[in-house]
Design a protein around this motif. Structure first.
Motif, PDB file in Angstrom:
ATOM      1  N   UNK A   1       0.829  -1.198   0.000  1.00 14.68           N
ATOM      2  CA  UNK A   1       0.000   0.000   0.000  1.00 14.68           C
ATOM      3  C   UNK A   1       0.870   1.258   0.000  1.00 14.68           C
ATOM      4  N   UNK A   2       0.591   2.218  -0.884  1.00 14.30           N
ATOM      5  CA  UNK A   2       1.338   3.483  -0.874  1.00 14.30           C
ATOM      6  C   UNK A   2       0.853   4.373   0.262  1.00 14.30           C
ATOM      7  N   UNK A   3       1.705   5.249   0.791  1.00 12.80           N
ATOM      8  CA  UNK A   3       1.302   6.143   1.889  1.00 12.80           C
ATOM      9  C   UNK A   3       0.135   7.055   1.521  1.00 12.80           C
ATOM     10  N   UNK A   4       0.001   7.399   0.229  1.00 14.55           N
ATOM     11  CA  UNK A   4      -1.056   8.327  -0.194  1.00 14.55           C
ATOM     12  C   UNK A   4      -2.444   7.683  -0.225  1.00 14.55           C
ATOM     13  N   UNK A   5      -2.519   6.364  -0.015  1.00 16.54           N
ATOM     14  CA  UNK A   5      -3.820   5.698  -0.034  1.00 16.54           C
ATOM     15  C   UNK A   5      -4.716   6.190   1.096  1.00 16.54           C
ATOM     16  N   UNK A   6      -4.114   6.539   2.241  1.00 22.34           N
ATOM     17  CA  UNK A   6      -4.897   7.015   3.385  1.00 22.34           C
ATOM     18  C   UNK A   6      -5.683   8.274   3.018  1.00 22.34           C
ATOM     19  N   UNK A   7      -5.086   9.152   2.217  1.00 21.97           N
ATOM     20  CA  UNK A   7      -5.768  10.379   1.818  1.00 21.97           C
ATOM     21  C   UNK A   7      -7.016  10.054   0.985  1.00 21.97           C
ATOM     22  N   UNK A   8      -6.922   9.048   0.119  1.00 18.08           N
ATOM     23  CA  UNK A   8      -8.043   8.689  -0.718  1.00 18.08           C
ATOM     24  C   UNK A   8      -9.191   8.102   0.108  1.00 18.08           C
TER      25      UNK A   8
END
Length: 332
Positions: free
Chosen positions: A211-218
């Protein structure tokens, strides 16, 4: 034989594998001792054992089926009439008996097998809070669905199994991870802290999701947690790898959270290896779309350059900007 794991080893979310325990299963007869033969003529049917009567009636129905190509439909029809009439003991006996009976069908009907599976799920759902019931159901589905060569309907069934299994659990950080696996099927659901959603999660046979770190923002800052639902199916006809399904669900409603057009992709590393080298020339990533496999929006990790020492089979890793069910297929 399939079992639920009760190990206290931690997962990436810090939760442990649930045993789905509330009440122990009653001692039941091994499926190896169950028979599909009817009682000999003149043998009285004991009226004191509803389980025995139910099992023998089903066995007789199958034995009297005029064609060995319609056993699944006979079983599905019989089981559908039992809805709401079975207790826990009767249900577990039938879960053991059905694989023995359907194994005799010499020309299995995939649609009939799916129907048997759906009926079994409906019969079993009221008893999911009992230890081992969900595991026994998955073991039975493994046998019934062995020749079904379509990912979508099987994944829908696994979603329904999980939904029934977690229905009695409290949501939140105390949610217990549920992992069910049989010889061919794997399904799991776990609660994840959105703010800590990054890194890798390993499923069965070293299949891994990155999982990329930016997934949380989505997923949204208004969510403290989400449910991650994963399924793994064996390789289907025409595929090189197992099928891996990944989805996020809302904690409150269990509705799936759509994940599309990610800026940073999610990577799925499969347990199968590339038999032909370089992998990028021979294989491509695909996802299921309404019963068909398509490569749009996915790509295979580039092949590494030659290194010292003997050549090793390349790992197959797919990148995707959306979530659904994925696999790798040979390039025709």
């Amino acid at each position: 034989t399939l079992t639920t794991t009760s190990s206290q080893s931690s997962t990436t979310s810090g939760s442990v594998v649930s045993t789905l325990t509330q009440t122990a299963l009653p001692t039941s007869t091994s499926s190896a001792t169950l028979t599909s033969s009817p009682l000999p003529t003149g043998t009285p049917v004991p009226t004191s054992s509803p389980t025995l009567v139910t099992s023998l009636t089903l066995s007789q129905s199958v034995t009297s089926t005029p064609s060995a190509t319609s056993i699944h439909r006979t079983v599905a029809g019989y089981l559908a009439e039992l809805a709401g009439t079975l207790d826990l003991k009767e249900t577990t006996h039938l879960l053991q008996l059905v694989p023995v009976l359907v194994a005799e069908e010499n020309a299995p009907d995939a649609m009939a097998r799916l129907e048997v599976s759906r009926v079994l799920l409906n019969l079993t759902a009221p008893f999911m809070s009992h230890e081992g019931v969900a595991a026994l159901l998955l073991d039975t589905l493994d046998s019934v669905l062995a020749i079904v060569d379509s990912a979508g309907p099987v994944l829908d069934l696994l979603d329904a199994v999980l939904a029934a299994a977690i229905d009695l659990q409290p949501m939140g950080s105390s949610f217990q991870t549920v992992v069910l696996q049989s010889a061919q099927l794997y399904t799991s659901v776990q609660w994840l802290n959105v703010s800590a959603l990054r890194g890798a999660l390993t499923l069965r046979n070293h299949t891994t999701i990155h999982f990329p770190p930016t997934l949380a923002e989505r997923l949204g800052s208004n969510r403290s947690g989400v449910l991650l639902v994963t399924h793994v199916l064996p390789s289907l006809s025409g595929l090189q790898t197992e099928v891996v399904s990944v989805a996020f669900h809302d904690v409150a409603t269990y509705a799936e959270i759509p994940i599309t057009d990610l800026e940073d992709p999610i990577a799925i590393s499969f347990s199968a290896r590339a038999e032909r080298q370089p992998a990028a020339d021979w294989y491509r990533c695909v996802y299921e779309d309404q019963g068909a496999w398509t490569p749009d929006g996915t790509w295979l990790a580039p092949s590494p350059g030659p290194g010292p020492g003997p050549a090793l089979l390349e790992a197959l890793t797919c990148y995707t900007a959306h979530l659904t069910a994925f696999a790798v297929e040979p390039v025709v």
